[in-house]
Design an enzyme around this catalytic site. Structure first.
Site, mmCIF file in Angstrom:
data_model
loop_
_atom_site.group_PDB
_atom_site.id
_atom_site.type_symbol
_atom_site.label_atom_id
_atom_site.label_comp_id
_atom_site.label_asym_id
_atom_site.label_seq_id
_atom_site.Cartn_x
_atom_site.Cartn_y
_atom_site.Cartn_z
ATOM 1 N N ASN A 170 0.796 -1.238 0.000
ATOM 2 C CA ASN A 170 0.000 0.000 0.000
ATOM 3 C C ASN A 170 0.828 1.288 0.000
ATOM 4 O O ASN A 170 0.331 2.322 -0.411
ATOM 5 C CB ASN A 170 -1.000 -0.015 1.156
ATOM 6 C CG ASN A 170 -0.320 0.011 2.498
ATOM 7 O OD1 ASN A 170 0.774 -0.528 2.663
ATOM 8 N ND2 ASN A 170 -0.941 0.637 3.463
ATOM 9 N N LYS A 176 12.449 -7.707 0.541
ATOM 10 C CA LYS A 176 11.444 -8.571 -0.093
ATOM 11 C C LYS A 176 10.161 -7.743 -0.166
ATOM 12 O O LYS A 176 9.403 -7.651 0.797
ATOM 13 C CB LYS A 176 11.237 -9.820 0.782
ATOM 14 C CG LYS A 176 10.818 -11.084 0.075
ATOM 15 C CD LYS A 176 9.631 -10.975 -0.841
ATOM 16 C CE LYS A 176 8.317 -10.963 -0.115
ATOM 17 N NZ LYS A 176 7.172 -10.572 -0.991
ATOM 18 N N GLY A 220 2.875 -5.271 7.376
ATOM 19 C CA GLY A 220 1.893 -6.057 6.633
ATOM 20 C C GLY A 220 0.749 -6.455 7.537
ATOM 21 O O GLY A 220 0.454 -5.770 8.527
ATOM 22 N N GLU A 235 4.952 -3.820 12.039
ATOM 23 C CA GLU A 235 3.885 -2.817 11.924
ATOM 24 C C GLU A 235 2.749 -3.482 11.178
ATOM 25 O O GLU A 235 2.925 -3.933 10.045
ATOM 26 C CB GLU A 235 4.376 -1.577 11.167
ATOM 27 C CG GLU A 235 5.387 -0.734 11.924
ATOM 28 C CD GLU A 235 4.856 -0.141 13.219
ATOM 29 O OE1 GLU A 235 3.625 -0.097 13.411
ATOM 30 O OE2 GLU A 235 5.679 0.252 14.056
ATOM 31 N N CYS A 252 -2.951 1.802 6.774
ATOM 32 C CA CYS A 252 -3.062 1.190 8.107
ATOM 33 C C CYS A 252 -3.560 2.205 9.116
ATOM 34 O O CYS A 252 -4.109 1.835 10.151
ATOM 35 C CB CYS A 252 -1.726 0.620 8.530
ATOM 36 S SG CYS A 252 -0.410 1.828 8.411
ATOM 37 N N GLU A 263 9.485 2.804 14.323
ATOM 38 C CA GLU A 263 10.131 3.146 13.059
ATOM 39 C C GLU A 263 10.247 4.669 12.965
ATOM 40 O O GLU A 263 9.506 5.394 13.606
ATOM 41 C CB GLU A 263 9.294 2.639 11.886
ATOM 42 C CG GLU A 263 9.161 1.128 11.872
ATOM 43 C CD GLU A 263 8.836 0.586 10.493
ATOM 44 O OE1 GLU A 263 9.755 0.469 9.671
ATOM 45 O OE2 GLU A 263 7.662 0.275 10.243
HETATM 46 P P1 NAD Z 1 0.709 -9.214 3.865
HETATM 47 O O1 NAD Z 1 0.918 -9.571 5.286
HETATM 48 O O2 NAD Z 1 -0.117 -10.090 3.031
HETATM 49 O O3 NAD Z 1 2.103 -9.086 3.116
HETATM 50 C C1 NAD Z 1 3.130 -8.243 3.603
HETATM 51 C C2 NAD Z 1 4.467 -8.774 3.110
HETATM 52 O O4 NAD Z 1 4.728 -10.045 3.718
HETATM 53 C C3 NAD Z 1 4.535 -9.006 1.602
HETATM 54 O O5 NAD Z 1 5.819 -8.651 1.126
HETATM 55 C C4 NAD Z 1 4.325 -10.495 1.497
HETATM 56 O O6 NAD Z 1 4.874 -11.038 0.311
HETATM 57 C C5 NAD Z 1 5.069 -11.000 2.712
HETATM 58 N N1 NAD Z 1 4.678 -12.327 3.189
HETATM 59 C C6 NAD Z 1 3.579 -13.041 2.882
HETATM 60 N N2 NAD Z 1 3.574 -14.210 3.535
HETATM 61 C C7 NAD Z 1 4.695 -14.245 4.285
HETATM 62 C C8 NAD Z 1 5.246 -15.188 5.205
HETATM 63 N N3 NAD Z 1 4.643 -16.338 5.489
HETATM 64 N N4 NAD Z 1 6.417 -14.873 5.826
HETATM 65 C C9 NAD Z 1 7.035 -13.696 5.582
HETATM 66 N N5 NAD Z 1 6.566 -12.775 4.711
HETATM 67 C C10 NAD Z 1 5.399 -13.045 4.071
HETATM 68 O O7 NAD Z 1 0.127 -7.698 3.881
HETATM 69 P P2 NAD Z 1 -0.330 -6.829 2.611
HETATM 70 O O8 NAD Z 1 -1.644 -7.362 2.151
HETATM 71 O O9 NAD Z 1 0.777 -6.673 1.639
HETATM 72 O O10 NAD Z 1 -0.546 -5.399 3.288
HETATM 73 C C11 NAD Z 1 -1.731 -5.014 3.892
HETATM 74 C C12 NAD Z 1 -1.598 -5.043 5.392
HETATM 75 O O11 NAD Z 1 -0.485 -4.247 5.784
HETATM 76 C C13 NAD Z 1 -2.776 -4.460 6.133
HETATM 77 O O12 NAD Z 1 -3.161 -5.311 7.192
HETATM 78 C C14 NAD Z 1 -2.262 -3.146 6.691
HETATM 79 O O13 NAD Z 1 -2.887 -2.707 7.862
HETATM 80 C C15 NAD Z 1 -0.825 -3.442 6.900
HETATM 81 N N6 NAD Z 1 -0.025 -2.223 6.920
HETATM 82 C C16 NAD Z 1 0.454 -1.786 8.116
HETATM 83 C C17 NAD Z 1 1.193 -0.621 8.194
HETATM 84 C C18 NAD Z 1 1.729 -0.130 9.511
HETATM 85 O O14 NAD Z 1 2.689 0.609 9.513
HETATM 86 N N7 NAD Z 1 1.151 -0.530 10.639
HETATM 87 C C19 NAD Z 1 1.472 0.092 7.038
HETATM 88 C C20 NAD Z 1 0.977 -0.377 5.827
HETATM 89 C C21 NAD Z 1 0.235 -1.553 5.780
#
Ligand code: NAD
Length: 476
Positions: free
Chosen positions: A148, A171, A224, A246, A280, A457
């Site tokens: 995002n 990654k 994520g 985060e 987020c 962060e």
């Molecule tokens: P996601 O958890 O699906 O993916 C995040 C990253 O993790 C990607 O690079 C993905 O390829 C990787 N990943 C997937 N499976 C993994 C595993 N088993 N082990 C290690 N890495 C793995 O999240 P998304 O859909 O890309 O992003 C949306 C989410 O991110 C939302 O829940 C949002 O709230 C959160 N987000 C949080 C913040 C914050 O700062 N708190 C900021 C932006 C987004």
């Protein structure tokens, strides 16, 4: 355009490639991203492991120069890269350009941080002994980022990592390889030794666990979703590895009877629907006291209906598409769940435009109660709910009634309530008369409870994660 992985200073093509699809127009394939496998990931970690001591020994000037170069180029190319960002992620052109500028400013800030070395020299309790407390690099840091904020989040992890003398393996999320590639391509010309920055694109479920569990990787910084974060935390805990997470949010925005109504509506419109609600820090629970509730809902509904949804690259667009088909389906599902639980829904419909993209209208769900799923689970789309409350005390209790704790806002002209809310909202970031989303780049970012784990962060606080404190005793 073919995006390759950067491994030990070489651009590496892999056996397979993944199409990068424009969410505003699925017929537009922006490029193809090389998909790293186990072998490429292993090579990237080995390269970072070899380069880490070299970069740890770099001077503050070398670090400043590399970061300043990167920041300057990002700022100079913000229009071009902002266009790429909007094309691959779907946020509006203004938001895309703004995000690239933010990434540039982050690199500029951390260029300065590289020069602002801190440490303590203290007297010992033992006669004649001298003590120094300094910060040393962690080593190799694995960076796992979401889709995002495809350039700002990699920037706010890579820049402090390099400023504090670490090597990294990035990654990025599968959906946004173009921005990750563009950023790393600039870094590859920034004067860094080969192997200090490595890029591996590929399936998170395959590469992620390997990156996390590799003994040569000293720390993991992840942004994520909650489920992925929980898995990473467990793996890092077992390996006793430093970790920073985060994750999600269900951020409340409180609107009190005494609020400036126009300001409150503007803050909620921005917080809930800008960037297609894919932040987020988005305001997803609007908690409104009963004296202003009906006027607030009427004004916000009118403003929301006026938002122009369309192609992210059209300058007239105010809300771009959802990032992909799966997220769109999830958003529409949550609208139906809210309806079935008794919520009154305005908007939240699939939208067919000239181009085949992932479009929907923003949704406002009124007459909701705190126990409904729409008020407990993160949607991560342009879907906000309204909760009617009696007074400030009930508003604060509802705001805190969540497993998340990232950001919270209040719109009020009461200094008493604003001060109380700042002290008692159980979150990492509090906003008074400002949207819950939208933060500065020179101060700490992060939350409490289920939203975040580990050190903050950004800003000077980033040193907590990207360095280890060392205490040296000398008897001269
Ligand atoms: P996601 O958890 O699906 O993916 C995040 C990253 O993790 C990607 O690079 C993905 O390829 C990787 N990943 C997937 N499976 C993994 C595993 N088993 N082990 C290690 N890495 C793995 O999240 P998304 O859909 O890309 O992003 C949306 C989410 O991110 C939302 O829940 C949002 O709230 C959160 N987000 C949080 C913040 C914050 O700062 N708190 C900021 C932006 C987004």
């Amino acid at each position: 355009m073919e995006y390759r992985n950067l491994i030990g200073g070489d651009w590496v093509a892999c056996g397979t490639a993944r199409a990068n699809v424009n969410p505003s127009d699925v017929a537009d394939i922006i490029g193809h991203a090389a998909q790293a496998g186990e072998e490429e990931l292993d090579a990237a970690i080995a390269a970072a492991h070899a380069a880490a001591p070299i970069w740890a020994a770099s001077t503050p000037q070398q670090r400043f120069d590399a970061l300043d170069f990167t920041g300057a180029e990002l700022l100079a190319r913000k229009e071009e890269l902002g266009r790429l960002l909007s094309r691959e992620e779907g946020k509006t052109l203004a938001e895309g350009i703004g995000e690239v500028a933010r990434a540039g400013q982050i690199f500029k800030f951390f260029a300065g941080e590289a020069l602002r070395q801190t440490g303590d020299r203290l007297a010992s309790v033992r006669p004649g002994v001298e003590i120094e407390v300094t910060r040393t690099p962690v080593g190799v840091v694995g960076l796992i980022t979401p889709w995002n904020f495809p350039i700002a989040i990699p920037a706010w992890k890579i820049a402090p990592a390099l400023a504090h003398g670490n090597a990294v393996v990035l990654k990025p999320a599968d959906l946004v390889p173009g921005c990750a590639y563009a950023l790393v391509e600039i870094l590859s010309r920034a004067g860094l030794p080969a192997g200090v920055v490595n890029l591996v694109m590929g399936r998170g479920s395959e590469l992620g666990p390997r990156l996390v569990s590799d003994a040569r990787v000293n720390a993991i910084s992840f942004t994520g979703s909650v489920p992925t974060g929980r898995g990473i935390a467990a793996a890092c805990g077992a390996a006793m590895k430093k970790v920073q997470l985060e994750m999600g949010g269900k951020n409340p925005m409180v609107v009190l009877d005494d609020a400036d109504l126009d300001l409150a509506v503007a803050a909620c419109l921005n917080g809930a629907f800008f960037t297609t609600g894919q932040r987020c820090t988005a305001s997803s629970r609007l908690i409104v006291t009963e004296g202003v509730h009906d006027r607030f809902v009427a004004a916000l509904t009118a403003a929301m209906r006026g938002l122009r949804v369309g192609d992210a690259l059209d300058p007239a667009t105010q809300m771009g598409p959802v990032v992909d088909a799966r997220q769109l389906e999830q958003n529409l599902d949550y609208v139906e769940i809210a309806r079935s639980e008794g919520g009154a829904v305005t908007g939240g419909e699939r939208l067919a435009l000239d181009k085949d993209g992932f479009y929907m209208t923003p949704a406002l769900i009124t007459e909701t109660t705190p126990d409904m799923r729409i008020n407990r689970e993160e949607v991560f789309g342009p879907v906000a709910s309204v909760l009617r409350v009696r007074d400030y005390d009930e508003a604060l209790a509802v705001a805190n009634d969540t497993e998340f704790g990232l950001s919270a806002g209040i719109c009020t002209t009461s200094l008493k309530h604003a001060s109380h809310f700042k002290a008692n909202a159980r979150v990492g970031m509090v906003m008074v008369n400002l949207p819950t989303a939208g933060v500065d780049y020179h101060v700490p970012f992060g939350g409490t409870k289920g939203s975040s784990h580990g050190a903050r962060e950004q800003g000077a606080y980033a040193a907590e994660f990207y360095t280890t404190v060392k205490t040296a005793y000398t008897l001269p």
